[in-house]
Structure formats: C-alpha cells, structure tokens
Motif scaffolding. Structure first.
Motif, mmCIF file in Angstrom:
data_model
loop_
_atom_site.group_PDB
_atom_site.id
_atom_site.type_symbol
_atom_site.label_atom_id
_atom_site.label_comp_id
_atom_site.label_asym_id
_atom_site.label_seq_id
_atom_site.Cartn_x
_atom_site.Cartn_y
_atom_site.Cartn_z
ATOM 1 N N ILE A 625 0.836 -1.208 0.000
ATOM 2 C CA ILE A 625 0.000 0.000 0.000
ATOM 3 C C ILE A 625 0.866 1.251 0.000
ATOM 4 N N PHE A 626 1.846 1.279 0.884
ATOM 5 C CA PHE A 626 2.634 2.491 1.052
ATOM 6 C C PHE A 626 3.591 2.714 -0.112
ATOM 7 N N LEU A 627 4.194 1.639 -0.615
ATOM 8 C CA LEU A 627 5.163 1.798 -1.695
ATOM 9 C C LEU A 627 4.508 2.117 -3.027
ATOM 10 N N PHE A 628 3.288 1.621 -3.238
ATOM 11 C CA PHE A 628 2.646 1.828 -4.541
ATOM 12 C C PHE A 628 2.177 3.271 -4.707
ATOM 13 N N ASN A 629 1.426 3.786 -3.722
ATOM 14 C CA ASN A 629 0.860 5.132 -3.905
ATOM 15 C C ASN A 629 0.727 5.876 -2.583
ATOM 16 N N GLU A 630 1.429 5.398 -1.538
ATOM 17 C CA GLU A 630 1.389 6.005 -0.205
ATOM 18 C C GLU A 630 -0.029 6.128 0.334
ATOM 19 N N GLY A 631 -0.887 5.203 -0.060
ATOM 20 C CA GLY A 631 -2.268 5.222 0.421
ATOM 21 C C GLY A 631 -3.195 6.071 -0.406
ATOM 22 N N GLY A 632 -2.681 6.749 -1.405
ATOM 23 C CA GLY A 632 -3.512 7.634 -2.232
ATOM 24 C C GLY A 632 -4.373 6.855 -3.215
ATOM 25 N N PRO A 633 -5.199 7.537 -4.026
ATOM 26 C CA PRO A 633 -5.338 9.001 -4.076
ATOM 27 C C PRO A 633 -6.056 9.552 -2.844
ATOM 28 N N PHE A 634 -5.785 10.823 -2.549
ATOM 29 C CA PHE A 634 -6.322 11.432 -1.341
ATOM 30 C C PHE A 634 -7.645 12.128 -1.638
ATOM 31 N N ASN A 635 -8.581 11.929 -0.717
ATOM 32 C CA ASN A 635 -9.920 12.503 -0.864
ATOM 33 C C ASN A 635 -10.299 13.141 0.478
ATOM 34 N N PRO A 636 -9.925 14.400 0.706
ATOM 35 C CA PRO A 636 -10.141 15.045 2.004
ATOM 36 C C PRO A 636 -11.613 15.077 2.429
ATOM 37 N N GLN A 637 -12.541 15.087 1.465
ATOM 38 C CA GLN A 637 -13.953 15.148 1.827
ATOM 39 C C GLN A 637 -14.398 13.885 2.566
ATOM 40 N N LEU A 638 -13.850 12.738 2.178
ATOM 41 C CA LEU A 638 -14.225 11.472 2.830
ATOM 42 C C LEU A 638 -13.240 11.062 3.928
ATOM 43 N N TYR A 639 -11.935 11.243 3.685
ATOM 44 C CA TYR A 639 -10.914 10.699 4.580
ATOM 45 C C TYR A 639 -10.146 11.759 5.362
ATOM 46 N N GLY A 640 -10.493 13.030 5.160
ATOM 47 C CA GLY A 640 -9.771 14.073 5.869
ATOM 48 C C GLY A 640 -8.331 14.144 5.385
ATOM 49 N N LEU A 642 -5.804 12.672 7.133
ATOM 50 C CA LEU A 642 -5.031 11.656 7.846
ATOM 51 C C LEU A 642 -4.900 10.355 7.065
ATOM 52 N N ALA A 643 -5.645 10.179 5.994
ATOM 53 C CA ALA A 643 -5.610 8.912 5.261
ATOM 54 C C ALA A 643 -5.969 9.136 3.810
ATOM 55 N N GLY A 644 -5.587 8.126 2.987
ATOM 56 C CA GLY A 644 -5.947 8.136 1.582
ATOM 57 C C GLY A 644 -6.990 7.071 1.300
ATOM 58 N N SER A 645 -7.526 7.076 0.105
ATOM 59 C CA SER A 645 -8.621 6.164 -0.223
ATOM 60 C C SER A 645 -8.165 4.720 -0.394
ATOM 61 N N SER A 646 -6.852 4.464 -0.504
ATOM 62 C CA SER A 646 -6.376 3.080 -0.607
ATOM 63 C C SER A 646 -5.632 2.626 0.650
ATOM 64 N N ASP A 647 -5.665 3.456 1.677
ATOM 65 C CA ASP A 647 -5.015 3.089 2.938
ATOM 66 C C ASP A 647 -5.725 1.919 3.598
ATOM 67 N N LEU A 648 -4.948 0.960 4.083
ATOM 68 C CA LEU A 648 -5.474 -0.094 4.954
ATOM 69 C C LEU A 648 -5.371 0.391 6.385
ATOM 70 N N LEU A 649 -5.946 -0.375 7.292
ATOM 71 C CA LEU A 649 -5.879 0.015 8.692
ATOM 72 C C LEU A 649 -4.439 0.114 9.174
ATOM 73 N N ILE A 650 -3.570 -0.768 8.680
ATOM 74 C CA ILE A 650 -2.186 -0.761 9.142
ATOM 75 C C ILE A 650 -1.469 0.499 8.693
ATOM 76 N N SER A 651 -1.674 0.918 7.440
ATOM 77 C CA SER A 651 -1.034 2.150 6.961
ATOM 78 C C SER A 651 -1.702 3.375 7.583
ATOM 79 N N TYR A 652 -2.999 3.272 7.877
ATOM 80 C CA TYR A 652 -3.716 4.350 8.561
ATOM 81 C C TYR A 652 -3.138 4.551 9.967
ATOM 82 N N ILE A 653 -2.864 3.435 10.657
ATOM 83 C CA ILE A 653 -2.265 3.516 11.992
ATOM 84 C C ILE A 653 -0.879 4.155 11.903
#
Length: 696
Positions: A625-640, A642-653
């Motif tokens: 997750i982190f190496l491919f796109n760092e959890g992106g793409p980012f969507n601040p309206q849904l995820y603020g 602190l996280a991206g739309s492809s983040d798993l719980l582990i990368s979110y933590i």
C-alpha cells in the motif's frame, strides 16, 4: 498438632510400618480418635500424657542413646580415618587416596550400624549405604590399580625402546608418507579423468576423492603407530582416558544405587504440618537449607537476590531512568519535571509489574519445592540429594531450562511493548500531549465505535476497504497459485522446470522492487498508463482514481502472493498417489470430478492453516500500500487529511501514530484489529479439517 499416620510411604508409594514406636503409639491413638465409637476423652488424655512424657518414653530413651553412640562413633571414626590416612602410601594420587579413606570409613560405619539398623530408618539407611560402598569401592580401586600397573608397564617399555629400531621405523614412516602422498595424487587424477570422460557423476567424484584421502590418512596413521615410542604414547593416552572415565562412571553408578536406596528407605519426622514452607515463603533458599538441600539453596539464593535487590527496588522507583516504578504507571509523570516523559513512566511501570510477576514466580517455585519436600518427609519420603535433583532437572526439567531464556526474551521484547500499546490506548497521547499525557479511559474506543472525531470518523470506511482488499487480494493469489500448480503438475505439459522457475520469480524477487516497478509503470506517463491510453483512446490516471488504484493493488498482490501458494500446492500435488486418480478414472470420474473430489480436498487439508495466515498477512500488508501510492489518491472530503482512499488500517495507523502523532487512537485501533485477527485466525484453524482431526 495434626494427625500422625500409622504407616509411612516411600517415593514409589510402598507402605512401611513405623520403627519409631513413640510416633507409632501417637498414630494409633490418632486413628482411634477418628473412630466415633471410641471414648475420645480418655484417648485425648492419653495422647497429652504421651506428648508431655515424650522424653521418658522407652523408644525416645533408646533413640537418644543411639544418638549419643553415633556422636562418639563419629568422633572415633574421624580419629581412625586420620590414623589410617597416615599409613597410606605417598605415591597414591588424590582420587585413589580419597576412595581408600571412603572405603575405610564405610567399613567401620557398616560395622557400627549393623547392630542398630532396626532402631530407626535413618540407621538402616546409613547401614545399607555403607554396605553399598563397602561392596562397590573395592572393585573401583582394583580397576584403578590394574590400569595404573598397565601404565607403569607401558612407561617401562617406552624407556626401554631401542634407539636404532626407533630411528629405522621413523625413516620408514617418512618414506611411506611420501609414497602415500604420491599415490593419493595419482588416485585423484584417475578419478578426475573418469569424471571428465563422463563415467561418474560430480557427486561420485567428490565422494571417491574424499574416500581416497581418508584411506591414505588412515594408512599413514597406522604406519606411524609402528614407531615404538609413538605406539606406546598412543596406548598411554588411551589408558589415561580409560582410567579417568571408568572411575567416573563407576562412582556415578554407586551414586545412582545410593539414590535408589533413598527412594525405598522412608524417613520419620515428629511433625504433621509443613511449618517450614510457610515460615520461609518470603525467603527463597532458606526453606531448602532447613530441608538439608544445600544445592537447591544455592540456586534459590539467586532468586532471593533478584527479588530484594532488583524487582522490589525497581518497582518502588529505585534504579529507574525517569519513572517511579509502579507508582509512575499511575501518575504518568503528572506534576513531574519538564524533562519527565509520561511514556517512559508507563514503560518503566510495565517493566516493574513484569519484574514483580517474575519475583512472585520465584517465590511460588521456592514455596512449592519446600512444601513438596516437607510434606513428603511427613509422609515418609526421604528428600533428594543434589545428585538426584540434578539428574531430575536434566531429564524432566530440561525443556523448561532450555526454554527459560527464550521466555524471558519474549517477556521483555514482545509482551512489554504489547502491554504498553494496550495501556497507551487508554490515554490521550496526541500532538498536544506528547511529553505529558493522562488516562482517559475508553474514550478512544468510544470514538472508534461511534465513528466520531478526526480519527474515528474514517475508521469504518477504511475497515470496509481493508476487508475487501484482504479477501480479494488473498483469494486471487490462491486461485492463481493453485491454477499454475495444476498446470505445471499436468503430465502433458513440457518444460516443467522452466515454468516452475518463471512462476517462482514473484517470490524470489524482493517484493519492494516489484511494487516500485508497477508504481512507476502506472504513474502518469508510465508505460502501462500510456499503453492503456493508446488502447482506449483516452487518458487513464490509475494512481489518481480510487477504483483503479484499488484494482491495481489487488492485481499486484495477487501476482506477488501467487508464487508462495504455487510452491505449497506443488509440493502437495506431487505427494498425492497416482493410484487415486487411476481408480477414479476407472469409476468414470471426469477430470473436473477428480480435481474437485480428490485434488482440492487433499491440497486444502495440507495447506489450509498456511492459507489462513495469508489472509491475516494481507490484512496487515503495509508495504504494498505504502510503496505503490502512499495510500492515495487522497480525498479530504471522505478521509480528511489523515488517510488516503487506498489506505489499509495498518497504513492508517502508521500515519496516525508516526506521521501525525496520534499515538493513543492508533494504539486503540491496533488493539481492535489485533483482537479481530486473533478471532479470525482461531476460527480459520478450528474449522480446518486438519485441526478437527487433531493434526494441528
């Protein structure tokens, strides 16, 4: 005072009559007191009179007389042993001298206790022990004398060796070495020629060369022994080893026989309750000393030193880096100096608790040991010597002794961080409370459960995607790996070695290289992006589209994980007997039937536990997750932010705790998903056929 038993029992459980007639009378009265039909008033009076008049009891008088005679005998024996020691030859070595003195002492001891062995079991044990020594020590001494005589004879032969014969044999030996060296070279050259001609394999070549060298070495060694002094020196060395080992083994047999004698000879004590166990519970080592087990005492003293010099002082705050021991775990540096950090107070508090638990374990082990020995003595079991305890430890306690270092490492390297993380989830450690934080109870878990707050609001969205990712990516990898294994295992497929090499590459190549490669290829302007743009005649931004990014991630992980499943499945497929398929084919089963009813069940039976671990691994697959796109793409309206739309719980933590310093909420999510994974893993293992049949 408690009830005395009428009979004694040894370690094996055999029953013995009491020799202590005073205790036998007390035991008989105690037995009658438990009989409802007897006059208890008269019996209690008789018991009190027996106890108060103990010193006048005929048996006690006889026992005291025996004790007096024993003291006189031991003093006399000491003098006799000293006198006998002066008569021994000064040529005797220390061990032989010691054994002769021991034999002399055992002969006198056996003669003394022969007339007193019926008075008490202690006297009987001393007599039988002395008889064992008197029987076996002469044989040990004779063997020592025999070997020493042989050593003297060999030394004489060595001194009488003919110098001219010695020189001749040395000359022959040197010539033989040169000849053998040449012979070995010729043999190795011959073997290599056979390998070059293709007559033998590379492995056979290596084995033949090794055998030729070893054969030459043995021949040279045998030739060397023909030199008179060299052969005698070799015999002298062997005889010295024989002398040392045979004596040691014979004494060990004697110790074992004495230990067996202790097991079948009971002991009598005038108590019915394990008083020592409770009186010495807080001082490990003291109870062992009072029980006469000095070897155990020496070991347990280290336990006492650990308790009173390390565990308790550290728990009270002495020796801490910053914390206050257990108290610091409660205060979390509240009101402390500016340099004091709550996290350090927490960690040192957790360490303090574990040290106290280890101290409690030492106390329990010591108390259990003293209690077992003391109650055994009351029952009639004679305490073990250090030789017996050491033997039991090596045989029965070996798994615990070897596992102890690993358990201590696990305690401080694994459990301390886990407990600290758990406790951290009940605090308010965030960007505003890094140095000093406090307890907030279940507030973080409440935010997660209700989806409130900056961090909790996106938790459920990420959890849903994490579950989809785990199921889709893992299942895809299993299907790809299983299909490739079936394909390569088919008899009609040619070039199996080539395909197996190709299919194993995703596992052989470091995963981060593959992930970074696909990340570059799917970036704007990357090869895959350009190819798709040419095919669909439109610009496709894979890494800027949530659905495409997630799809790409699932496909990448399916490819990366398939190689491992391929290896597992291939190994199982090769172990399935072909008779099963032939029998099914005769019965009219189609290829599909054979796969569904034979292949799939047998493969799943073997690898289902490992497939469960694949699901748990992908649930926490941070790297892809982190190496491919760092959890992106980012969507601040849904995820603020602190996280991206492809983040798993582990990368979110990771982003919460490491990048944004929301450690407390990150710890709470960690505990939440850890419990979930444990439940999932348990259910997965429990429902597997191998687990149900007791093979896991």
């Amino acid at each position: 005072m408690g009830k005395f038993n009428r009979y004694l029992y040894d370690e094996i459980g055999r029953e013995y009559e009491r020799k202590n007639l005073y205790l036998a009378e007390l035991a008989e009265i105690d037995e009658l007191l438990h009989n409802r039909d007897k006059d208890k008033t008269h019996l209690r009076k008789k018991r009190r009179e027996l106890i108060t008049g103990r010193d006048k009891h005929p048996y006690i008088v006889q026992l005291k007389e025996l004790s007096r005679r024993e003291r006189e005998f031991k003093n006399r024996l000491k003098s006799e042993v000293n006198s006998f020691s002066r008569t021994l030859s000064g040529e005797l070595d220390r061990n032989e001298r010691k054994l002769k003195l021991r034999l002399f002492s055992s002969e006198r001891t056996a003669d003394f206790y022969r007339d007193h062995k019926d008075i008490s079991y202690d006297a009987e044990f001393d007599y039988r022990k002395a008889e064992l020594e008197r029987t076996q020590l002469p044989g040990i001494l004779d063997n020592i004398k025999k070997i020493k005589d042989e050593l003297i004879e060999l030394e004489n032969l060595k001194r009488a060796a003919d110098p001219s014969q010695e020189a001749l044999k040395k000359s022959e030996y040197e010539s033989f070495k040169v000849t053998q060296k040449k012979t070995v070279k010729e043999e190795i050259a011959r073997i290599k020629m056979l390998r070059k001609e293709g007559t033998i394999s590379r492995k056979a070549e290596a084995n033949l060369i090794r055998e030729a060298k070893q054969k030459s070495k043995n021949s040279v060694k045998l030739k060397e022994l023909e030199i008179p002094t060299k052969g005698i020196a070799d015999q002298l060395k062997s005889k010295n080893i024989e002398l040392r080992n045979s004596t040691k083994q014979s004494l060990k047999i004697l110790k074992s026989d004495i230990a067996d004698l202790r097991k079948v000879t009971p002991v009598e004590v005038e108590k019915t309750k394990p008083i020592i166990s409770y009186a010495t519970v807080l001082l490990p080592g003291l109870g062992q000393a009072l029980n006469g087990q000095l070897g155990k005492m020496a070991v347990m003293i280290f336990g006492s030193l650990f308790i009173y010099l390390i565990a308790i002082p550290y728990a009270l705050g002495f020796g801490n880096y910053q914390g206050e021991g257990v108290a610091g775990l409660i205060s979390l540096a509240e009101g402390g100096a500016r340099i004091d950090k709550s996290l350090i107070f927490m960690i040192e508090g957790v360490v303090s608790i574990f040290l106290l638990l280890l101290a409690a374990l030492v106390v329990y082990i010591s108390f259990s040991d003293v209690y077992r020995v003391e109650t055994g003595k009351i029952k009639g079991v004679r305490p073990k010597t250090w030789f017996e305890n050491k033997k039991s430890l090596l045989e029965e306690g070996f798994p615990y002794v070897t596992s102890l270092p690993a358990m201590i490492i696990i305690l401080f390297i694994v459990l301390v961080p886990v407990i600290t993380t758990f406790l951290l989830s009940f605090t308010n450690m965030d960007p505003q409370h890094q140095s000093k934080f406090s307890w907030v109870g279940i507030q973080n878990y409440r935010l997660i459960a209700l989806g409130e707050g900056l961090a909790g609001s996106v938790f459920w969205l990420i959890l849903v995607w994490t579950l989809i990712w785990t199921f889709a990516a893992t299942t895809l990898a299993i299907l790809i790996g299983f299909f490739m294994a079936l394909l390569v295992n088919n008899e009609r497929v040619k070039g199996k070695r080539f395909f197996r090499t190709i299919y194993i590459l995703p596992w052989a190549v470091p995963a981060f290289i593959t992930i970074m490669y696909f990340s570059i290829m799917t970036a704007p302007g990357g090869s895959i992006t350009e190819i798709l743009a040419g095919i669909f005649n439109t610009r496709i931004e894979i890494k800027n589209n949530t659905f495409l990014t997630r799809t790409a991630l699932i496909l990448i992980q399916g490819w990366l994980g398939s190689a491992y499943v391929f290896l597992l499945t291939t190994g199982v497929l090769q172990s399935i007997p072909s008779d099963l398929y032939e029998a099914a084919e005769i019965d009219g089963a189609t290829a599909w039937d054979r796969m569904i009813r034979i292949t799939v069940p047998l493969v799943l039976f073997q690898i289902s536990p490992l497939l469960v671990t694949q699901y748990t691994f992908n649930f926490n697959n941070f790297s892809v997750i982190f190496l491919f796109n760092e959890g992106g793409p980012f969507n601040p309206q849904l995820y603020g932010n602190l996280a991206g739309s492809s983040d798993l719980l582990i990368s979110y933590i990771y982003k919460l705790a490491m990048m944004n310093q929301y450690q407390a909420i990150g710890a709470a999510i960690t505990i939440f998903i850890s419990l979930g994974l444990m439940v999932f893993a348990y259910l997965g293992f429990r429902n597997s056929k191998g687990f149900k049949e007791g093979r896991l």
